[in-house]
Design a protein around this motif. Sequence first.
Motif, PDB file in Angstrom:
ATOM      1  N   VAL A 125      -5.324 -30.859 -18.852  1.00  0.00           N
ATOM      2  CA  VAL A 125      -6.673 -30.412 -19.228  1.00  0.00           C
ATOM      3  C   VAL A 125      -7.515 -30.192 -17.973  1.00  0.00           C
ATOM      4  CG1 VAL A 125      -8.789 -31.038 -20.448  1.00  0.00           C
ATOM      5  CG2 VAL A 125      -6.574 -31.628 -21.439  1.00  0.00           C
ATOM      6  N   ARG A 156      -4.070 -26.793 -21.471  1.00  0.00           N
ATOM      7  CA  ARG A 156      -4.959 -26.535 -22.616  1.00  0.00           C
ATOM      8  C   ARG A 156      -6.401 -26.767 -22.167  1.00  0.00           C
ATOM      9  NH1 ARG A 156      -0.793 -25.239 -24.949  1.00  0.00           N
ATOM     10  NH2 ARG A 156       0.400 -26.406 -26.504  1.00  0.00           N
ATOM     11  N   VAL A 158      -9.420 -27.496 -23.150  1.00  0.00           N
ATOM     12  CA  VAL A 158     -10.095 -27.920 -24.386  1.00  0.00           C
ATOM     13  C   VAL A 158     -11.518 -28.436 -24.152  1.00  0.00           C
ATOM     14  CG1 VAL A 158      -7.942 -28.494 -25.582  1.00  0.00           C
ATOM     15  CG2 VAL A 158      -9.104 -30.261 -24.242  1.00  0.00           C
ATOM     16  N   LEU A 159     -11.943 -28.530 -22.887  1.00  0.00           N
ATOM     17  CA  LEU A 159     -13.277 -29.080 -22.608  1.00  0.00           C
ATOM     18  C   LEU A 159     -14.282 -27.989 -22.269  1.00  0.00           C
ATOM     19  CD1 LEU A 159     -12.240 -32.004 -20.235  1.00  0.00           C
ATOM     20  CD2 LEU A 159     -13.161 -32.268 -22.543  1.00  0.00           C
ATOM     21  N   VAL A 186     -15.398 -31.303 -26.705  1.00  0.00           N
ATOM     22  CA  VAL A 186     -13.953 -31.107 -26.674  1.00  0.00           C
ATOM     23  C   VAL A 186     -13.488 -30.426 -27.957  1.00  0.00           C
ATOM     24  CG1 VAL A 186     -13.571 -33.465 -27.549  1.00  0.00           C
ATOM     25  CG2 VAL A 186     -11.761 -32.328 -26.296  1.00  0.00           C
ATOM     26  N   ASN A 187     -12.453 -29.631 -27.841  1.00  0.00           N
ATOM     27  CA  ASN A 187     -11.840 -28.997 -29.000  1.00  0.00           C
ATOM     28  C   ASN A 187     -10.974 -30.047 -29.712  1.00  0.00           C
ATOM     29  OD1 ASN A 187     -10.146 -27.623 -30.766  1.00  0.00           O
ATOM     30  ND2 ASN A 187     -10.016 -25.810 -29.450  1.00  0.00           N
ATOM     31  N   ARG A 188     -11.554 -30.649 -30.746  1.00  0.00           N
ATOM     32  CA  ARG A 188     -10.912 -31.770 -31.442  1.00  0.00           C
ATOM     33  C   ARG A 188      -9.560 -31.379 -32.050  1.00  0.00           C
ATOM     34  NH1 ARG A 188     -13.051 -36.436 -34.099  1.00  0.00           N
ATOM     35  NH2 ARG A 188     -15.107 -35.833 -33.384  1.00  0.00           N
ATOM     36  N   ALA A 191      -7.035 -31.438 -29.151  1.00  0.00           N
ATOM     37  CA  ALA A 191      -6.892 -32.616 -28.289  1.00  0.00           C
ATOM     38  C   ALA A 191      -6.601 -33.916 -29.013  1.00  0.00           C
ATOM     39  CB  ALA A 191      -8.161 -32.773 -27.444  1.00  0.00           C
ATOM     40  N   SER A 194      -3.486 -36.710 -28.615  1.00  0.00           N
ATOM     41  CA  SER A 194      -2.580 -36.207 -27.582  1.00  0.00           C
ATOM     42  C   SER A 194      -2.722 -37.057 -26.322  1.00  0.00           C
ATOM     43  CB  SER A 194      -2.942 -34.767 -27.212  1.00  0.00           C
ATOM     44  OG  SER A 194      -2.937 -33.965 -28.348  1.00  0.00           O
ATOM     45  N   VAL A 196      -3.052 -36.750 -22.397  1.00  0.00           N
ATOM     46  CA  VAL A 196      -3.430 -35.653 -21.501  1.00  0.00           C
ATOM     47  C   VAL A 196      -3.621 -36.134 -20.058  1.00  0.00           C
ATOM     48  CG1 VAL A 196      -4.588 -34.473 -23.413  1.00  0.00           C
ATOM     49  CG2 VAL A 196      -5.943 -35.869 -21.857  1.00  0.00           C
ATOM     50  N   LEU A 216     -12.733 -36.797 -24.307  1.00  0.00           N
ATOM     51  CA  LEU A 216     -11.370 -36.761 -24.846  1.00  0.00           C
ATOM     52  C   LEU A 216     -11.049 -38.015 -25.659  1.00  0.00           C
ATOM     53  CD1 LEU A 216      -9.774 -35.186 -21.705  1.00  0.00           C
ATOM     54  CD2 LEU A 216      -9.520 -34.244 -24.004  1.00  0.00           C
ATOM     55  N   ALA A 221      -7.855 -38.760 -28.065  1.00  0.00           N
ATOM     56  CA  ALA A 221      -6.842 -38.394 -27.066  1.00  0.00           C
ATOM     57  C   ALA A 221      -6.634 -39.569 -26.109  1.00  0.00           C
ATOM     58  CB  ALA A 221      -7.285 -37.161 -26.297  1.00  0.00           C
TER      59      ALA A 221
END
Length: 234
Positions: A125, A156, A158-159, A186-188, A191, A194, A196, A216, A221
């Motif tokens: 990330v 990814r 995601v942030l 964050v894209n829940r 993420a 997971s 990371v 995260l 995550a």
Amino acid sequence: MGDDRQGRVDARRSGGQGIAELIDSLIHIIWPTACPICGRLGKLACEECMETLVGLNEAFCMACGQPVPCAAHPGGPECRAATEYFGACRDVVHVMKYENGRSLARNMGVIMGRRLPRPRADFLVPVPLHAGSEREYNQAEVIAEGASSVWGIPVRPVLRWDADVERQALRSSGGGRQLPAGAMAVNRAVAARSAVLLIDDVFTTGSTLAAASDALRKVGAEVKGAAVWSRGGR
Ligand SMILES: [Zn+2]
Ligand SMILES: [Zn+2]
């Protein structure tokens, strides 16, 4: 040597310099870059030069930068840096940031991936770019792509920074302050649940990585730690 002859020699010498300068400037037009390590024109940074940069590969506390085990953050995630933010390793960062060195950023990621142990993470990330940034690309993301090509772990992004925090950051001056809670979103869907590894270009105070880590963890995550190109701030 008479004045007259000396004058002709000087004229010829300055004429030669003029031609050399002209050739240099033409090369700069055709290849408008130079390796920050060896000065070779037409190269953002030679791969062989990058390999000679002093390695660090030292684990330290991701929250505060102290050696591990850290008394203030026992059992907390660790950060590893491929190089020290000094000399040519710092020059490489400046060239990457200010000369739009996307290919250089990728090479930095490849070297980082070769130097640091492969993390046990589902994906990498990158720390996000501020919305107001004038950069054409997120250097942390391109560094992550380079490391990804070595480790075989996908990237990814995601942030993203929270809009209110961005506005505050634009108003305030001076780095190193603690970022407020909820500084990043964050894209829940991607993420959650997971493992990371965070990726950034330079570690300074750890406050950006802490904000990323908080966001995260909030969605479940597991933050395994972070990897950066260079370690500064000491
Ligand atoms: Zn070079
Ligand atoms: Zn610590």
